[in-house]
Design a protein around this motif. Structure first.
Motif, PDB file in Angstrom:
ATOM      1  N   GLU A 162      31.706  40.425  43.332  1.00  0.00           N
ATOM      2  CA  GLU A 162      32.389  39.747  42.226  1.00  0.00           C
ATOM      3  C   GLU A 162      31.397  39.248  41.163  1.00  0.00           C
ATOM      4  O   GLU A 162      31.563  39.482  39.975  1.00  0.00           O
ATOM      5  CB  GLU A 162      33.168  38.566  42.819  1.00  0.00           C
ATOM      6  N   VAL A 165      29.617  41.927  38.713  1.00  0.00           N
ATOM      7  CA  VAL A 165      30.376  42.793  37.786  1.00  0.00           C
ATOM      8  C   VAL A 165      29.774  42.637  36.384  1.00  0.00           C
ATOM      9  O   VAL A 165      29.512  41.528  35.924  1.00  0.00           O
ATOM     10  CB  VAL A 165      31.885  42.437  37.794  1.00  0.00           C
ATOM     11  N   VAL A 188      35.167  54.156  43.871  1.00  0.00           N
ATOM     12  CA  VAL A 188      34.502  53.143  43.032  1.00  0.00           C
ATOM     13  C   VAL A 188      33.704  53.819  41.920  1.00  0.00           C
ATOM     14  O   VAL A 188      32.799  54.614  42.187  1.00  0.00           O
ATOM     15  CB  VAL A 188      33.563  52.251  43.891  1.00  0.00           C
ATOM     16  N   CYS A 235      27.804  48.140  37.483  1.00  0.00           N
ATOM     17  CA  CYS A 235      28.750  47.520  38.421  1.00  0.00           C
ATOM     18  C   CYS A 235      30.022  47.150  37.664  1.00  0.00           C
ATOM     19  O   CYS A 235      29.984  46.354  36.724  1.00  0.00           O
ATOM     20  CB  CYS A 235      28.119  46.272  39.036  1.00  0.00           C
ATOM     21  N   LYS A 236      31.121  47.758  38.058  1.00  0.00           N
ATOM     22  CA  LYS A 236      32.382  47.523  37.359  1.00  0.00           C
ATOM     23  C   LYS A 236      33.403  46.820  38.237  1.00  0.00           C
ATOM     24  O   LYS A 236      34.415  46.339  37.748  1.00  0.00           O
ATOM     25  CB  LYS A 236      32.953  48.841  36.864  1.00  0.00           C
ATOM     26  N   GLU A 237      33.178  46.838  39.548  1.00  0.00           N
ATOM     27  CA  GLU A 237      34.121  46.166  40.438  1.00  0.00           C
ATOM     28  C   GLU A 237      33.402  45.703  41.703  1.00  0.00           C
ATOM     29  O   GLU A 237      32.332  46.203  42.046  1.00  0.00           O
ATOM     30  CB  GLU A 237      35.292  47.079  40.785  1.00  0.00           C
ATOM     31  N   SER A 239      33.037  46.082  44.915  1.00  0.00           N
ATOM     32  CA  SER A 239      33.277  46.969  46.049  1.00  0.00           C
ATOM     33  C   SER A 239      31.997  47.722  46.351  1.00  0.00           C
ATOM     34  O   SER A 239      31.315  48.161  45.405  1.00  0.00           O
ATOM     35  CB  SER A 239      34.309  47.999  45.618  1.00  0.00           C
ATOM     36  N   ARG A 241      29.683  50.736  46.831  1.00  0.00           N
ATOM     37  CA  ARG A 241      29.805  52.095  46.282  1.00  0.00           C
ATOM     38  C   ARG A 241      28.743  52.979  46.943  1.00  0.00           C
ATOM     39  O   ARG A 241      27.592  52.558  47.070  1.00  0.00           O
ATOM     40  CB  ARG A 241      29.609  52.054  44.767  1.00  0.00           C
TER      41      ARG A 241
END
Ligand code: AKG
Ligand code: FE2
Length: 308
Positions: A162, A165, A188, A235-237, A239, A241
């Motif tokens: 989180e 991001v 992802v 990093c977009k979410e 999770s 990857r």
């Protein structure tokens, strides 16, 4: 932003020779594409088996992961670092099946893990032969073979959360290889490639397909006809990857263009070089986005259209 609607070109492996000139064109303009319909060589089941083996390798204790030391510059295990704090990577340098065996023994791999790595390496090698053969055909080069060229896997884990991001997963770079086959994460996103205008465009997940990139050796080998794609991971979410990059590195001797690509209007652009020396140059100069190759330009005032 308009560029966000843009996407990389698609090449259908089952549609040759019809797509031969498209392949050459996208390698000149983009230096990357999505490959579809490769399942007769690399099946969906092998892709997902390899993904689970990759995940299990990252779950090994750190002291075992560290047994995977560099064979050539940067080919071993790398824990998250100051420059790429979210990125953990495991290189596997392969010039023969023996290299896989040695590595598997060091990592105490199970017979299943070893077998999967070997099957995946064989399939990827066959894909390298197919794609580079089609590219050489499209460029009008006869007698091209890269069967003996070493290759390298790099399996990547991105510790996205989180609070990360918006930050960088892996820095802006080009691949040093001739050709890269990337099995990106099926869910992802985060990979972005630079288009001709210099804008980064997202390469969204697309399961059962692969991303193919041209690297610095591809640019040098083609005497500047083909371009290297600059890319990064963001990093977009929140999770984890995972991705698997397979690099067809270059010839064991010197990297030089075939004679068909050198003529009076296309004089030789780069001094011949050895791939391993080039890797050392990239690492020692910290020039990771293709600029190290510019140091080998014979006349730096000459660069062909299509070059970024
Ligand atoms: O993880 C990705 O999607 C890209 C990885 C990459 O660029 C590399 O390993 O060179
Ligand atoms: Fe890359």
């Amino acid at each position: 932003m308009a560029s966000n609607f843009c996407t990389i070109p698609v090449i259908d492996l089952q549609d040759f020779p019809a797509q031969s000139s498209k392949l050459v064109h996208v390698c000149q303009e983009w230096g990357c594409f999505r490959l579809v319909n490769h399942q007769n060589i690399l099946s969906d089941s092998l892709m997902s088996e390899m993904k689970s083996v990759v995940k299990s390798l990252f779950d090994l204790p750190p002291e075992i992961k560290l047994r995977n030391t560099d064979v050539i510059a940067g080919s071993g295990y790398m824990a998250p670092s100051q420059i790429n704090p979210l990125y953990e990577t495991f290189g596997l340098y392969i010039s023969s099946q023996q290299d896989v065996d040695v590595l598997c023994s060091r990592l105490n791999s199970s017979p299943y893990q070893r077998e999967t790595l070997i099957k995946y390496a064989k399939a990827v090698h066959e894909l390298f032969v197919e794609i580079s053969g089609k590219l050489a055909d499209g460029l009008g080069i006869s007698g091209f073979t890269m069967e003996e060229w070493p290759f390298e896997f790099r399996i990547n884990k991105y510790h996205f959360a989180e609070e990360t991001v918006g930050s960088s997963g892996v820095q802006i770079h080009t691949d040093s290889s001739f050709l890269t086959i990337l099995q990106d994460d099926e869910v992802v996103g985060g990979l972005e490639v630079m288009d001709m205008s210099g804008a980064f465009i997202p390469v969204d997940p697309w399961p059962s397909t692969l991303v193919v990139n041209l690297g610095d050796v591809g640019r040098a080998w083609s005497n500047g006809r083909l371009c290297t794609v600059t890319h990064r991971v963001q990093c977009k979410e929140a999770s984890l990857r995972y991705s698997i990059a397979s690099f067809l590195l270059g010839p064991k001797g010197t990297v030089e263009p075939p004679e068909e690509l050198v003529d009076a209007t296309h004089p030789r652009l780069f001094s011949p070089f050895n791939f391993e020396d080039y890797r050392k140059l990239r690492y020692s100069t910290k020039l990771r986005a293709g600029e190290a190759l510019d140091l080998l330009l014979i006349d730096s005032s000459k660069n062909y259209p299509g070059e970024k």
